[in-house]
Write a protein that holds these residues in place. Structure first.
Motif, mmCIF file in Angstrom:
data_model
loop_
_atom_site.group_PDB
_atom_site.id
_atom_site.type_symbol
_atom_site.label_atom_id
_atom_site.label_comp_id
_atom_site.label_asym_id
_atom_site.label_seq_id
_atom_site.Cartn_x
_atom_site.Cartn_y
_atom_site.Cartn_z
ATOM 1 N N MET A 66 -16.312 -5.503 -0.236
ATOM 2 C CA MET A 66 -17.736 -5.052 -0.996
ATOM 3 C C MET A 66 -16.992 -3.153 -1.739
ATOM 4 S SD MET A 66 -21.060 -3.898 0.021
ATOM 5 C CE MET A 66 -21.487 -4.892 0.331
ATOM 6 N N GLY A 67 -16.258 -3.141 -0.951
ATOM 7 C CA GLY A 67 -15.382 -1.383 -1.311
ATOM 8 C C GLY A 67 -13.808 -1.602 -2.572
ATOM 9 N N ARG A 68 -13.501 -3.579 -2.365
ATOM 10 C CA ARG A 68 -12.551 -3.321 -3.184
ATOM 11 C C ARG A 68 -12.958 -3.622 -4.365
ATOM 12 N NH1 ARG A 68 -8.966 -8.648 -3.689
ATOM 13 N NH2 ARG A 68 -7.993 -7.926 -5.573
ATOM 14 N N LEU A 69 -14.398 -5.117 -4.466
ATOM 15 C CA LEU A 69 -14.941 -5.149 -5.747
ATOM 16 C C LEU A 69 -15.498 -3.998 -6.479
ATOM 17 C CD1 LEU A 69 -16.894 -7.853 -4.453
ATOM 18 C CD2 LEU A 69 -15.225 -8.646 -5.549
ATOM 19 N N LEU A 70 -16.017 -2.437 -5.591
ATOM 20 C CA LEU A 70 -16.603 -1.637 -6.519
ATOM 21 C C LEU A 70 -15.669 -0.678 -6.846
ATOM 22 C CD1 LEU A 70 -18.818 -0.361 -6.753
ATOM 23 C CD2 LEU A 70 -18.830 1.337 -4.916
ATOM 24 N N ARG A 130 -12.129 1.231 -11.169
ATOM 25 C CA ARG A 130 -10.789 0.902 -12.259
ATOM 26 C C ARG A 130 -10.824 0.465 -13.732
ATOM 27 N NH1 ARG A 130 -6.843 -2.148 -7.745
ATOM 28 N NH2 ARG A 130 -6.848 0.427 -6.404
ATOM 29 N N VAL A 131 -12.017 -0.080 -14.461
ATOM 30 C CA VAL A 131 -12.399 -0.763 -15.585
ATOM 31 C C VAL A 131 -13.526 -0.112 -15.983
ATOM 32 C CG1 VAL A 131 -10.842 -3.337 -14.886
ATOM 33 C CG2 VAL A 131 -13.599 -2.433 -15.012
ATOM 34 N N GLY A 132 -13.913 0.904 -15.946
ATOM 35 C CA GLY A 132 -15.618 1.255 -16.232
ATOM 36 C C GLY A 132 -16.139 0.942 -16.377
ATOM 37 N N PHE A 133 -16.266 -0.138 -15.625
ATOM 38 C CA PHE A 133 -17.635 -0.463 -15.392
ATOM 39 C C PHE A 133 -18.104 -1.814 -16.557
ATOM 40 C CE2 PHE A 133 -18.327 1.881 -12.127
ATOM 41 C CZ PHE A 133 -19.437 1.370 -11.562
ATOM 42 N N GLU A 134 -16.452 -2.560 -17.422
ATOM 43 C CA GLU A 134 -17.396 -2.938 -18.396
ATOM 44 C C GLU A 134 -17.299 -4.249 -18.391
ATOM 45 O OE1 GLU A 134 -12.515 -3.674 -19.397
ATOM 46 O OE2 GLU A 134 -12.162 -1.701 -20.276
ATOM 47 N N ARG A 135 -17.323 -5.104 -17.272
ATOM 48 C CA ARG A 135 -18.188 -6.450 -17.180
ATOM 49 C C ARG A 135 -19.269 -6.087 -16.392
ATOM 50 N NH1 ARG A 135 -13.695 -9.695 -14.294
ATOM 51 N NH2 ARG A 135 -13.157 -7.579 -13.377
ATOM 52 N N GLY A 136 -19.354 -4.784 -16.273
ATOM 53 C CA GLY A 136 -20.989 -4.144 -15.629
ATOM 54 C C GLY A 136 -21.208 -4.845 -13.696
ATOM 55 N N PRO A 137 -21.164 -4.322 -12.923
ATOM 56 C CA PRO A 137 -21.764 -4.185 -11.181
ATOM 57 C C PRO A 137 -21.176 -5.614 -11.494
ATOM 58 C CG PRO A 137 -23.369 -3.654 -12.259
ATOM 59 C CD PRO A 137 -22.957 -3.416 -13.009
ATOM 60 N N TRP A 138 -20.784 -5.463 -9.439
ATOM 61 C CA TRP A 138 -19.968 -6.796 -9.346
ATOM 62 C C TRP A 138 -20.656 -7.717 -9.113
ATOM 63 C CZ3 TRP A 138 -21.167 -7.743 -4.135
ATOM 64 C CH2 TRP A 138 -21.273 -6.317 -3.697
ATOM 65 N N TRP A 139 -22.362 -7.285 -8.424
ATOM 66 C CA TRP A 139 -22.735 -7.877 -8.116
ATOM 67 C C TRP A 139 -23.610 -8.635 -8.926
ATOM 68 C CZ3 TRP A 139 -22.571 -2.402 -7.527
ATOM 69 C CH2 TRP A 139 -23.846 -1.619 -7.963
ATOM 70 N N GLN A 140 -23.773 -7.810 -10.013
ATOM 71 C CA GLN A 140 -24.461 -8.824 -11.790
ATOM 72 C C GLN A 140 -23.563 -9.841 -11.819
ATOM 73 O OE1 GLN A 140 -25.636 -6.487 -14.460
ATOM 74 N NE2 GLN A 140 -26.670 -5.087 -13.463
ATOM 75 N N ARG A 141 -22.261 -10.019 -11.565
ATOM 76 C CA ARG A 141 -21.487 -11.123 -11.990
ATOM 77 C C ARG A 141 -20.915 -11.775 -11.116
ATOM 78 N NH1 ARG A 141 -18.370 -6.706 -12.588
ATOM 79 N NH2 ARG A 141 -16.360 -6.987 -11.199
ATOM 80 N N LEU A 142 -21.358 -11.918 -9.963
ATOM 81 C CA LEU A 142 -20.973 -12.154 -8.282
ATOM 82 C C LEU A 142 -20.899 -13.992 -8.458
ATOM 83 C CD1 LEU A 142 -20.376 -11.200 -5.399
ATOM 84 C CD2 LEU A 142 -22.944 -11.980 -4.641
ATOM 85 N N PHE A 143 -21.688 -14.294 -9.007
ATOM 86 C CA PHE A 143 -22.024 -16.343 -8.825
ATOM 87 C C PHE A 143 -21.021 -16.379 -10.568
ATOM 88 C CE2 PHE A 143 -25.324 -15.269 -5.793
ATOM 89 C CZ PHE A 143 -24.297 -15.308 -5.096
ATOM 90 N N ASP A 144 -20.896 -16.016 -11.555
ATOM 91 C CA ASP A 144 -20.767 -16.073 -12.766
ATOM 92 C C ASP A 144 -19.097 -17.286 -12.500
ATOM 93 O OD1 ASP A 144 -22.440 -14.372 -13.764
ATOM 94 O OD2 ASP A 144 -21.357 -13.239 -14.272
#
Length: 336
Positions: free
Chosen positions: A207-211, A216-230
């Motif tokens: 989880m820490g790695r995802l965060l 690193r990308v400045g949350f360009e694609r949003g937080p990881w939990w919002q695209r977890l199953f994309d």
């Protein structure tokens, strides 16, 4: 359950990992965030282990669970080692080509055996050391390409930093495996309770790695939990289940068998993957592949077969052995 059944199942699941991962690609790329796969696999292992521990607690004899902090604090260490190992792997690939990297990866067979002997104080016979050496030779042989397929100068012509990082990667992989076996066998705690501790910290670190990737990308694609199953498909979920199930089998082997069994399982899985790729992905078999399979089969026989099946041991004559106490007494009495 017999250890060789678990090892065989581990070989089948490990061999299908690369195939499933390849099948999950779309137009040569991933539609999903590949970093979410290890995280979901850790969560899967954690849920399965929690359910099995719950069933165990409902039994007639409650399982042993050590909850002291001095014991629990040891369980993040494998996750930390694997985290460092993953970064070293990426750094190694910046200096060496993929073929050289795969060949150098076989060093972990030897480094696992060395650390297995040094830290766990497990003795190996000379025949077993020869078998481990043959295993590393066999897996390396199967991966070497002929001069007609790639430039012969491309192998082992990388900067020295690449080789040093490759050796470090092999040592870290072996260290993580040997330390995990030490944890699993240091007491009689329930396997499922030990798994819960391992996978809890594993999920936290992933989880820490995802965060960290988000930062690193400045949350360009949003937080990881919002695209977890994309971008997930049925095949992607099979990759998650395969990776999680493989981890559960490895922990069982660490508890009831040892690291060498795991090394043989994963090495045989690599060869099986190459054979299956001939039929699934039109992979062209090579002479080196067949030689590697033969050498690995010889190694497997040498390591696990009883010594009397491999070497003609001298047979003691029954006629020379004393049959009664009186004969023993005669033999022990001083000559006049």
């Amino acid at each position: 359950m017999k250890w060789y059944l678990v090892a065989g199942l581990l070989t089948l699941l490990t061999s299908s990992q690369g195939i499933l991962t390849t099948l999950s690609q779309t137009n040569g790329g991933y539609r999903y965030d590949y970093a979410t796969i290890p995280f979901l696999a850790e969560v899967f292992k954690l849920l399965v282990s929690s359910f099995l521990l719950w069933r165990e607690c409902r039994g007639s004899s409650p399982p042993r669970m050590t909850t002291e902090w001095k014991n629990v604090r040891l369980y993040p260490i494998p996750s930390i080692i694997y985290l460092i190992h993953n970064n070293v792997q990426f750094a190694t690939l910046t200096y060496v080509d993929t073929s050289t990297y795969q060949i150098m990866g076989n060093l972990k067979i030897v480094t696992t055996a060395i650390l297995f002997r040094l830290f766990l104080r497990r003795k190996l016979s000379n025949l077993q050391w020869m078998a481990i050496f043959l295993l590393s030779v066999g897996t390396t042989t199967s991966q070497v390409k002929g001069c007609g397929e790639a430039s012969c100068d491309s192998h082992f012509s990388s900067p020295i930093q690449g080789y040093l990082l490759g050796i470090l990667s092999a040592c870290l992989s072996a260290l993580a495996g040997v330390y995990t076996e030490f944890l699993m066998k240091r007491n009689n705690d329930s396997l499922y309770w030990q798994n819960i501790q391992l996978y809890t910290f594993g999920a936290i670190f992933n989880m820490g790695r995802l965060l960290l990737d988000d930062f690193r990308v400045g949350f360009e694609r949003g937080p990881w939990w919002q695209r977890l199953f994309d971008g997930y498909s049925f095949t992607t979920w099979m990759v998650v289940l395969n990776l999680g199930s493989t981890g559960l089998l490895v922990s069982w082997l660490m508890k009831y068998a040892d690291n060498i069994v795991k090394v043989y399982s994963t090495s045989m899985a690599m060869l099986l993957t190459m054979v299956l790729s001939v039929y699934l992905f039109n992979f062209k078999p090579t002479v080196q592949l067949f030689l590697g399979i033969i050498i690995c089969m010889m190694s497997l026989q040498m390591y696990f077969a009883p010594a009397h099946m491999l070497v003609d041991l001298p047979v003691t004559s029954n006629a020379a052995a004393p049959q009664t106490l009186s004969e023993v007494a005669v033999q022990l009495s001083p000559k006049s």
